[in-house]
Design a protein around this motif. Structure first.
Motif, PDB file in Angstrom:
ATOM      1  N   LYS A  66       0.836  -1.212   0.000  1.00 26.33           N
ATOM      2  CA  LYS A  66       0.000   0.000   0.000  1.00 26.33           C
ATOM      3  C   LYS A  66       0.866   1.256   0.000  1.00 26.33           C
ATOM      4  CE  LYS A  66      -3.905  -2.198   2.304  1.00 26.33           C
ATOM      5  NZ  LYS A  66      -4.638  -2.365   3.570  1.00 26.33           N
ATOM      6  N   GLU A  67       1.940   1.242   0.789  1.00 26.67           N
ATOM      7  CA  GLU A  67       2.855   2.386   0.810  1.00 26.67           C
ATOM      8  C   GLU A  67       3.523   2.573  -0.549  1.00 26.67           C
ATOM      9  OE1 GLU A  67       4.048   5.079   2.545  1.00 26.67           O
ATOM     10  OE2 GLU A  67       2.195   4.667   3.619  1.00 26.67           O
ATOM     11  N   LEU A  80       3.390   5.814  -2.896  1.00 24.01           N
ATOM     12  CA  LEU A  80       4.603   6.441  -3.402  1.00 24.01           C
ATOM     13  C   LEU A  80       4.547   6.563  -4.924  1.00 24.01           C
ATOM     14  CD1 LEU A  80       7.452   7.571  -3.150  1.00 24.01           C
ATOM     15  CD2 LEU A  80       8.298   5.200  -3.103  1.00 24.01           C
ATOM     16  N   ARG A  81       4.124   5.505  -5.599  1.00 22.21           N
ATOM     17  CA  ARG A  81       4.005   5.561  -7.058  1.00 22.21           C
ATOM     18  C   ARG A  81       3.049   6.668  -7.476  1.00 22.21           C
ATOM     19  NH1 ARG A  81       0.308   1.493  -9.840  1.00 22.21           N
ATOM     20  NH2 ARG A  81      -1.057   3.052  -8.956  1.00 22.21           N
ATOM     21  N   ASP A  82       1.926   6.803  -6.772  1.00 19.42           N
ATOM     22  CA  ASP A  82       0.960   7.849  -7.097  1.00 19.42           C
ATOM     23  C   ASP A  82       1.564   9.240  -6.904  1.00 19.42           C
ATOM     24  OD1 ASP A  82      -0.851   5.837  -7.658  1.00 19.42           O
ATOM     25  OD2 ASP A  82      -2.003   6.083  -5.796  1.00 19.42           O
ATOM     26  N   ARG A  83       2.307   9.432  -5.795  1.00 17.96           N
ATOM     27  CA  ARG A  83       2.967  10.725  -5.578  1.00 17.96           C
ATOM     28  C   ARG A  83       3.975  11.009  -6.674  1.00 17.96           C
ATOM     29  NH1 ARG A  83       3.021   8.823  -0.140  1.00 17.96           N
ATOM     30  NH2 ARG A  83       5.211   8.275  -0.301  1.00 17.96           N
ATOM     31  N   MET A  84       4.720   9.985  -7.055  1.00 12.70           N
ATOM     32  CA  MET A  84       5.725  10.159  -8.112  1.00 12.70           C
ATOM     33  C   MET A  84       5.066  10.520  -9.448  1.00 12.70           C
ATOM     34  SD  MET A  84       8.170   6.979  -7.116  1.00 12.70           S
ATOM     35  CE  MET A  84       9.738   7.380  -7.864  1.00 12.70           C
ATOM     36  N   GLN A  85       3.961   9.869  -9.753  1.00 12.25           N
ATOM     37  CA  GLN A  85       3.249  10.184 -10.997  1.00 12.25           C
ATOM     38  C   GLN A  85       2.746  11.624 -10.989  1.00 12.25           C
ATOM     39  OE1 GLN A  85       0.355   6.979 -11.038  1.00 12.25           O
ATOM     40  NE2 GLN A  85       1.581   5.792 -12.499  1.00 12.25           N
ATOM     41  N   ARG A  86       2.217  12.074  -9.831  1.00 13.30           N
ATOM     42  CA  ARG A  86       1.768  13.465  -9.716  1.00 13.30           C
ATOM     43  C   ARG A  86       2.936  14.419  -9.889  1.00 13.30           C
ATOM     44  NH1 ARG A  86      -0.666  12.030  -5.019  1.00 13.30           N
ATOM     45  NH2 ARG A  86       0.355  13.687  -3.854  1.00 13.30           N
ATOM     46  N   ALA A  87       4.076  14.070  -9.301  1.00 11.30           N
ATOM     47  CA  ALA A  87       5.265  14.915  -9.421  1.00 11.30           C
ATOM     48  C   ALA A  87       5.717  15.014 -10.874  1.00 11.30           C
ATOM     49  CB  ALA A  87       6.395  14.377  -8.543  1.00 11.30           C
TER      50      ALA A  87
END
Length: 136
Positions: free
Chosen positions: A96-97, A101-108
């Motif tokens: 889940k973490e 993290l992948r979602d945050r990276m994609q947003r970045a």
């Protein structure tokens, strides 16, 4: 068998065999002729078990606990069930973490592709990171 022979047989490094020997999971005998460690078929079976357990996500400490029960001729199965439940729960949390993290990276990646490059200042090193807000 010598260290290198065990390693070749199991497809691992000699250092791996030495590691499990050093932490007393394996207890080879010493050759009286040359002082080399001699590993038995039981040592190989035990190490094969350890490698299988590691592939299932058991830690070295878990394996030592499991082997402790087995060495005392007590069934390790209840301990194995308890430990695999714990490892599964931990893995789910890590998964889940990792997704977060992948979602945050994609947003970045999306956000930063729209922003210009800037040189560091006395107050900022990299505006991309420093201006990025994590929304959870």
């Amino acid at each position: 068998m010598k260290v290198i022979e065990v390693a070749r047989l199991l497809g691992i490094t000699a250092d791996t065999v030495r590691f499990y020997t050093r932490i007393n999971i394996l207890n080879p005998t010493k050759s009286k002729a040359n002082g080399y460690r001699e590993y038995s078929d039981n040592d190989v079976k035990r190490l094969r078990f350890v490698l299988s357990a590691r592939q299932l996500g058991f830690s070295v400490e878990d394996i030592q606990e499991i082997l402790g029960h087995a060495d005392k001729k007590k069934s390790p199965c209840p301990t194995v069930r308890r430990l695999i439940d714990q490892r599964l729960h931990e893995t789910e949390q890590q998964f889940k973490e990792t997704i977060r993290l992948r979602d945050r990276m994609q947003r970045a990646v999306l956000e930063w592709s729209q922003k210009p490059d800037k040189a560091p200042t006395g107050h900022m090193l990299c505006h991309l990171i420093e201006e990025f807000t994590v929304e959870e």
